[in-house]
Design a protein around this motif. Structure first.
Motif, PDB file in Angstrom:
ATOM      1  N   TYR A   1       1.902  17.332  33.303  1.00 29.03           N
ATOM      2  CA  TYR A   1       0.566  17.917  33.416  1.00 29.03           C
ATOM      3  C   TYR A   1       0.758  19.316  33.977  1.00 29.03           C
ATOM      4  O   TYR A   1       1.545  19.516  34.904  1.00 29.03           O
ATOM      5  CB  TYR A   1      -0.311  17.073  34.353  1.00 29.03           C
ATOM      6  N   PHE A   2       0.050  20.298  33.391  1.00 27.30           N
ATOM      7  CA  PHE A   2       0.245  21.669  33.840  1.00 27.30           C
ATOM      8  C   PHE A   2      -1.058  22.446  33.816  1.00 27.30           C
ATOM      9  O   PHE A   2      -1.970  22.137  33.062  1.00 27.30           O
ATOM     10  CB  PHE A   2       1.323  22.373  32.998  1.00 27.30           C
TER      11      PHE A   2
ATOM     12  N   THR B   1       9.981  22.007  27.448  1.00 26.26           N
ATOM     13  CA  THR B   1      10.307  20.612  27.769  1.00 26.26           C
ATOM     14  C   THR B   1      10.100  19.739  26.539  1.00 26.26           C
ATOM     15  O   THR B   1       9.307  20.078  25.653  1.00 26.26           O
ATOM     16  CB  THR B   1       9.452  20.087  28.940  1.00 26.26           C
ATOM     17  N   LEU B   2      10.786  18.603  26.515  1.00 28.75           N
ATOM     18  CA  LEU B   2      10.579  17.621  25.451  1.00 28.75           C
ATOM     19  C   LEU B   2       9.489  16.613  25.811  1.00 28.75           C
ATOM     20  O   LEU B   2       9.101  15.786  24.986  1.00 28.75           O
ATOM     21  CB  LEU B   2      11.896  16.877  25.161  1.00 28.75           C
ATOM     22  N   LEU B   3       9.006  16.665  27.041  1.00 28.61           N
ATOM     23  CA  LEU B   3       7.936  15.756  27.464  1.00 28.61           C
ATOM     24  C   LEU B   3       6.627  16.135  26.782  1.00 28.61           C
ATOM     25  O   LEU B   3       6.408  17.304  26.449  1.00 28.61           O
ATOM     26  CB  LEU B   3       7.738  15.821  28.978  1.00 28.61           C
ATOM     27  N   ASN B   4       5.748  15.154  26.617  1.00 29.55           N
ATOM     28  CA  ASN B   4       4.389  15.461  26.172  1.00 29.55           C
ATOM     29  C   ASN B   4       3.734  16.289  27.267  1.00 29.55           C
ATOM     30  O   ASN B   4       3.873  15.983  28.449  1.00 29.55           O
ATOM     31  CB  ASN B   4       3.581  14.181  25.950  1.00 29.55           C
ATOM     32  N   CYS B   5       3.019  17.324  26.880  1.00 27.60           N
ATOM     33  CA  CYS B   5       2.376  18.220  27.846  1.00 27.60           C
ATOM     34  C   CYS B   5       0.862  18.082  27.765  1.00 27.60           C
ATOM     35  O   CYS B   5       0.297  18.075  26.677  1.00 27.60           O
ATOM     36  CB  CYS B   5       2.788  19.662  27.572  1.00 27.60           C
ATOM     37  N   VAL B   6       0.232  17.969  28.923  1.00 30.84           N
ATOM     38  CA  VAL B   6      -1.213  17.808  29.020  1.00 30.84           C
ATOM     39  C   VAL B   6      -1.759  18.921  29.907  1.00 30.84           C
ATOM     40  O   VAL B   6      -1.301  19.094  31.041  1.00 30.84           O
ATOM     41  CB  VAL B   6      -1.577  16.423  29.619  1.00 30.84           C
ATOM     42  N   LYS B   7      -2.736  19.655  29.393  1.00 32.23           N
ATOM     43  CA  LYS B   7      -3.380  20.715  30.172  1.00 32.23           C
ATOM     44  C   LYS B   7      -4.306  20.077  31.201  1.00 32.23           C
ATOM     45  O   LYS B   7      -5.123  19.217  30.862  1.00 32.23           O
ATOM     46  CB  LYS B   7      -4.181  21.634  29.262  1.00 32.23           C
TER      47      LYS B   7
ATOM     48  N   LEU C   1       3.108  18.860  37.287  1.00 37.36           N
ATOM     49  CA  LEU C   1       3.321  17.553  37.908  1.00 37.36           C
ATOM     50  C   LEU C   1       3.637  16.515  36.841  1.00 37.36           C
ATOM     51  O   LEU C   1       3.195  16.606  35.694  1.00 37.36           O
ATOM     52  CB  LEU C   1       2.132  17.125  38.759  1.00 37.36           C
ATOM     53  N   ILE C   2       4.426  15.537  37.259  1.00 38.58           N
ATOM     54  CA  ILE C   2       4.792  14.421  36.392  1.00 38.58           C
ATOM     55  C   ILE C   2       4.554  13.135  37.176  1.00 38.58           C
ATOM     56  O   ILE C   2       5.172  12.911  38.213  1.00 38.58           O
ATOM     57  CB  ILE C   2       6.287  14.478  35.979  1.00 38.58           C
ATOM     58  N   PRO C   3       3.666  12.262  36.719  1.00 44.60           N
ATOM     59  CA  PRO C   3       3.505  10.962  37.375  1.00 44.60           C
ATOM     60  C   PRO C   3       4.730  10.077  37.143  1.00 44.60           C
ATOM     61  O   PRO C   3       5.308  10.061  36.057  1.00 44.60           O
ATOM     62  CB  PRO C   3       2.273  10.355  36.687  1.00 44.60           C
ATOM     63  N   ILE C   4       5.117   9.386  38.193  1.00 46.45           N
ATOM     64  CA  ILE C   4       6.186   8.397  38.114  1.00 46.45           C
ATOM     65  C   ILE C   4       5.531   7.064  37.800  1.00 46.45           C
ATOM     66  O   ILE C   4       4.530   6.700  38.416  1.00 46.45           O
ATOM     67  CB  ILE C   4       6.961   8.337  39.442  1.00 46.45           C
ATOM     68  N   LYS C   5       6.081   6.326  36.855  1.00 47.98           N
ATOM     69  CA  LYS C   5       5.461   5.066  36.437  1.00 47.98           C
ATOM     70  C   LYS C   5       5.816   3.925  37.398  1.00 47.98           C
ATOM     71  O   LYS C   5       6.430   2.935  37.030  1.00 47.98           O
ATOM     72  CB  LYS C   5       5.862   4.733  35.000  1.00 47.98           C
ATOM     73  N   TYR C   6       5.367   4.089  38.622  1.00 49.26           N
ATOM     74  CA  TYR C   6       5.478   3.059  39.647  1.00 49.26           C
ATOM     75  C   TYR C   6       4.128   2.360  39.740  1.00 49.26           C
ATOM     76  O   TYR C   6       3.096   3.032  39.806  1.00 49.26           O
ATOM     77  CB  TYR C   6       5.841   3.686  41.002  1.00 49.26           C
ATOM     78  N   ASN C   7       4.126   1.018  39.744  1.00 49.38           N
ATOM     79  CA  ASN C   7       2.873   0.254  39.795  1.00 49.38           C
ATOM     80  C   ASN C   7       1.929   0.754  38.705  1.00 49.38           C
ATOM     81  O   ASN C   7       0.762   1.033  38.945  1.00 49.38           O
ATOM     82  CB  ASN C   7       2.227   0.383  41.180  1.00 49.38           C
ATOM     83  N   PHE C   8       2.432   0.840  37.494  1.00 47.54           N
ATOM     84  CA  PHE C   8       1.774   1.599  36.437  1.00 47.54           C
ATOM     85  C   PHE C   8       1.163   0.748  35.326  1.00 47.54           C
ATOM     86  O   PHE C   8       0.006   0.919  34.989  1.00 47.54           O
ATOM     87  CB  PHE C   8       2.800   2.577  35.841  1.00 47.54           C
ATOM     88  N   LYS C   9       1.936  -0.152  34.729  1.00 50.44           N
ATOM     89  CA  LYS C   9       1.442  -0.864  33.540  1.00 50.44           C
ATOM     90  C   LYS C   9       0.310  -1.828  33.870  1.00 50.44           C
ATOM     91  O   LYS C   9      -0.704  -1.839  33.200  1.00 50.44           O
ATOM     92  CB  LYS C   9       2.594  -1.565  32.831  1.00 50.44           C
ATOM     93  N   LYS C  10       0.479  -2.646  34.875  1.00 42.64           N
ATOM     94  CA  LYS C  10      -0.581  -3.533  35.367  1.00 42.64           C
ATOM     95  C   LYS C  10      -0.690  -3.288  36.867  1.00 42.64           C
ATOM     96  O   LYS C  10      -0.212  -4.075  37.674  1.00 42.64           O
ATOM     97  CB  LYS C  10      -0.239  -4.996  35.079  1.00 42.64           C
TER      98      LYS C  10
END
Length: 131
Positions: free
Chosen positions: A16-17, A27-33, A75-84
């Protein structure tokens, strides 16, 4: 909710930027404004929204992504406690920017120069190992 960075190996989410402050990084990551109404829910009373990106609602406790300071310009969210996600187990664990390396509420942070280097190395399937 314990103000500690979780230990383990985790997937990462999108980058996210702030387009109004930074051009889209390489970057190769998906980018979200980041938009004015974007927040990340940390309200245990809203389990369906907990630890998810959502449109800001003043009744719901959240981390605002469009901040006055520059911490969330990238910023990049870490997928901790993420899916459920389990409310109160931890939300809003981000990799974000810093200038001073002061303690965070569980995130970890990098100076802009190092963050940009990291972005060039990351792939969509990259993981972060925290120990």
């Amino acid at each position: 909710g314990d103000k500690k960075t979780p230990k383990g190996t985790f997937e990462i989410e999108n980058l996210y930027f702030r387009q109004d402050r930074k051009q889209k990084p390489s970057t190769l990551l998906n980018c979200v404004k980041i938009k004015k109404n974007m927040g990340w829910c940390h309200d245990i009373n809203f389990p369906k929204k907990y630890n998810k990106l959502f449109k800001i609602n003043k009744r719901i406790k959240h981390e605002k992504l469009k901040r006055k300071d520059h911490k969330y310009d990238l910023l990049i969210p870490i997928k901790y406690n993420f899916k459920k996600p389990i409310p109160s187990k931890g939300s809003c664990i981000f990799i974000h920017l810093t200038k001073d390396y002061k303690p965070t509420a569980g995130c970890f942070c990098l100076k802009k120069k190092d963050f940009l280097i990291m972005l060039k190395l990351l792939k969509k399937n990259s993981k972060i190992k925290i120990f």
